[in-house]
Design a protein around this motif. Structure first.
Motif, mmCIF file in Angstrom:
data_model
loop_
_atom_site.group_PDB
_atom_site.id
_atom_site.type_symbol
_atom_site.label_atom_id
_atom_site.label_comp_id
_atom_site.label_asym_id
_atom_site.label_seq_id
_atom_site.Cartn_x
_atom_site.Cartn_y
_atom_site.Cartn_z
ATOM 1 N N ILE A 160 4.505 10.040 4.589
ATOM 2 C CA ILE A 160 5.209 8.760 4.772
ATOM 3 C C ILE A 160 4.807 7.708 3.731
ATOM 4 O O ILE A 160 4.942 6.513 3.973
ATOM 5 N N ASN A 161 4.326 8.179 2.588
ATOM 6 C CA ASN A 161 3.840 7.286 1.542
ATOM 7 C C ASN A 161 3.736 8.087 0.241
ATOM 8 O O ASN A 161 2.828 8.920 0.108
ATOM 9 N N PRO A 162 4.649 7.868 -0.712
ATOM 10 C CA PRO A 162 4.609 8.641 -1.956
ATOM 11 C C PRO A 162 3.287 8.518 -2.713
ATOM 12 O O PRO A 162 2.795 9.506 -3.269
ATOM 13 N N ALA A 163 2.695 7.327 -2.752
ATOM 14 C CA ALA A 163 1.440 7.144 -3.487
ATOM 15 C C ALA A 163 0.307 7.905 -2.822
ATOM 16 O O ALA A 163 -0.551 8.483 -3.499
ATOM 17 N N ARG A 164 0.287 7.910 -1.495
ATOM 18 C CA ARG A 164 -0.759 8.598 -0.744
ATOM 19 C C ARG A 164 -0.800 10.083 -1.097
ATOM 20 O O ARG A 164 -1.859 10.706 -1.096
ATOM 21 N N ASP A 165 0.348 10.678 -1.402
ATOM 22 C CA ASP A 165 0.399 12.100 -1.697
ATOM 23 C C ASP A 165 0.318 12.385 -3.200
ATOM 24 O O ASP A 165 -0.448 13.248 -3.638
ATOM 25 N N LEU A 166 1.089 11.665 -3.991
ATOM 26 C CA LEU A 166 1.213 11.981 -5.413
ATOM 27 C C LEU A 166 -0.066 11.690 -6.191
ATOM 28 O O LEU A 166 -0.498 12.508 -7.017
ATOM 29 N N GLY A 167 -0.682 10.524 -5.957
ATOM 30 C CA GLY A 167 -1.902 10.181 -6.680
ATOM 31 C C GLY A 167 -3.025 11.173 -6.443
ATOM 32 O O GLY A 167 -3.587 11.730 -7.391
ATOM 33 N N PRO A 168 -3.379 11.458 -5.186
ATOM 34 C CA PRO A 168 -4.429 12.438 -4.928
ATOM 35 C C PRO A 168 -4.063 13.859 -5.355
ATOM 36 O O PRO A 168 -4.943 14.626 -5.756
ATOM 37 N N ARG A 169 -2.789 14.229 -5.283
ATOM 38 C CA ARG A 169 -2.395 15.570 -5.726
ATOM 39 C C ARG A 169 -2.660 15.725 -7.225
ATOM 40 O O ARG A 169 -3.102 16.782 -7.695
ATOM 41 N N LEU A 170 -2.368 14.670 -7.968
ATOM 42 C CA LEU A 170 -2.651 14.689 -9.404
ATOM 43 C C LEU A 170 -4.149 14.831 -9.652
ATOM 44 O O LEU A 170 -4.578 15.599 -10.529
ATOM 45 N N VAL B 85 4.005 -0.582 -7.415
ATOM 46 C CA VAL B 85 3.987 0.876 -7.303
ATOM 47 C C VAL B 85 2.901 1.468 -8.192
ATOM 48 O O VAL B 85 2.181 2.394 -7.793
ATOM 49 N N LEU B 86 2.754 0.941 -9.408
ATOM 50 C CA LEU B 86 1.711 1.424 -10.311
ATOM 51 C C LEU B 86 0.325 1.191 -9.703
ATOM 52 O O LEU B 86 -0.541 2.080 -9.738
ATOM 53 N N ALA B 87 0.099 0.014 -9.143
ATOM 54 C CA ALA B 87 -1.191 -0.282 -8.523
ATOM 55 C C ALA B 87 -1.468 0.655 -7.355
ATOM 56 O O ALA B 87 -2.600 1.124 -7.162
ATOM 57 N N GLN B 88 -0.448 0.959 -6.576
ATOM 58 C CA GLN B 88 -0.609 1.861 -5.435
ATOM 59 C C GLN B 88 -0.960 3.274 -5.891
ATOM 60 O O GLN B 88 -1.851 3.923 -5.319
ATOM 61 N N LEU B 89 -0.288 3.760 -6.924
ATOM 62 C CA LEU B 89 -0.567 5.106 -7.429
ATOM 63 C C LEU B 89 -1.977 5.203 -8.006
ATOM 64 O O LEU B 89 -2.704 6.169 -7.742
ATOM 65 N N LEU B 90 -2.363 4.202 -8.782
ATOM 66 C CA LEU B 90 -3.701 4.200 -9.360
ATOM 67 C C LEU B 90 -4.771 4.065 -8.277
ATOM 68 O O LEU B 90 -5.820 4.716 -8.335
ATOM 69 N N GLY B 91 -4.521 3.225 -7.288
ATOM 70 C CA GLY B 91 -5.473 3.066 -6.192
ATOM 71 C C GLY B 91 -5.632 4.345 -5.390
ATOM 72 O O GLY B 91 -6.750 4.722 -5.002
ATOM 73 N N LEU C 68 0.812 -1.223 0.000
ATOM 74 C CA LEU C 68 0.000 0.000 0.000
ATOM 75 C C LEU C 68 0.844 1.271 0.000
ATOM 76 O O LEU C 68 0.319 2.368 0.237
ATOM 77 N N ASN C 69 2.116 1.151 -0.276
ATOM 78 C CA ASN C 69 3.052 2.267 -0.102
ATOM 79 C C ASN C 69 4.340 1.945 -0.857
ATOM 80 O O ASN C 69 4.989 0.948 -0.552
ATOM 81 N N PRO C 70 4.746 2.754 -1.840
ATOM 82 C CA PRO C 70 5.997 2.485 -2.555
ATOM 83 C C PRO C 70 7.221 2.409 -1.656
ATOM 84 O O PRO C 70 8.176 1.688 -1.963
ATOM 85 N N ALA C 71 7.193 3.143 -0.537
ATOM 86 C CA ALA C 71 8.331 3.083 0.384
ATOM 87 C C ALA C 71 8.432 1.715 1.052
ATOM 88 O O ALA C 71 9.527 1.212 1.309
#
Length: 242
Positions: free
Chosen positions: A192-202, A86-92, A63-66
């Motif tokens: 503390i989670n790149p996907a948690r921030d980057l996906g929603p920011r996009l 990582v792709l699945a985490q970002l899309l999720g 659930l987290n690329p880190a």
């Protein structure tokens, strides 16, 4: 369920509930408006619990690329599987952010403060200082990943399920995320989670939110680089101590 779908759904639920509590606290005319930091940190910890319970049996629940990077660096996870996870985490994460927008659609329309709208989707610093902001994310992520390595144990036994947060147990991880938020989250909002921030920011940058303001892309690298660096340090120290 395939590991890719499990990571997607688990991360989607994580963001739906995690960003959802921020929306409930910050957006205008919600039932939870102004209920505070304790509510946010508690719900984020429980959001991790939900994501791990759902994804754990199928993907290990990174659930987290880190988390994925740290496990790969320590030899507990195959590098070949890293891109798909990582792709699945970002899309999720992106999908979860869209669901939060749909859930709180009327309240987004009533909220005039663009900073509150942005905060629903991604993190931002209380005091903008890129050096100390990055340090905060590195330290918080280090605590998360280093502790996870010891909760899960030093030995990896053969299993059909890839190792991850699911092998640690949902409740310990939820408590860990909760205490990190309470103790270390006051500086940057503890991505503390790149996907948690980057996906929603996009998603924030793409959604037709009236008066939403900037998506603060100048800061966006910190919640990505900081957690990955913290995970790499946790992996290095863990291997050094073995």
């Amino acid at each position: 369920m395939s590991p890719f779908i499990a990571e997607f759904i688990g991360t989607m639920l994580l963001i739906l509930l995690g960003d959802g509590v921020v929306a409930n606290v910050l957006l205008k005319d919600t039932k939870g408006n102004n209920s505070g930091w304790l509510v946010i940190t508690t719900a984020w910890g429980l959001a991790v619990f939900v994501g791990v319970v759902v994804a754990g049996p199928y993907s290990g629940a990174h659930l987290n690329p880190a988390v994925t990077l740290t496990l790969a660096l320590t030899g507990k996870f195959a590098w070949a599987m890293v891109p798909a996870y990582v792709l699945a985490q970002l899309l999720g994460a992106a999908a979860g952010a869209v669901l939060v927008w749909l859930m709180y659609f009327d309240h987004f329309r009533r909220t005039k403060n663009p900073d509150h709208v942005l905060a629903v989707f991604c993190t931002g610093p209380a005091v903008r200082n890129y050096i100390s902001n990055t340090t905060s994310e590195v330290i918080g992520s280090f605590v998360l990943l280093f502790t996870i390595m010891y909760i899960s144990g030093a030995e990896v036994t053969p299993t059909k399920v890839p190792i991850g947060l699911g092998s640690v147990g949902a409740l310990p991880v939820a408590l860990l995320v909760w205490v990190i938020g309470l103790s270390l989250g006051g500086t940057t909002g503890y991505a503390i989670n790149p996907a948690r921030d980057l996906g929603p920011r996009l998603i924030h940058s793409l959604l037709p939110l009236k008066g939403k303001g900037t998506s603060d892309w100048g800061y966006a690298w910190i919640p990505v680089v900081g957690p990955l660096a913290g995970g790499a340090l946790a992996a290095g120290l863990y291997l050094l101590l073995q």
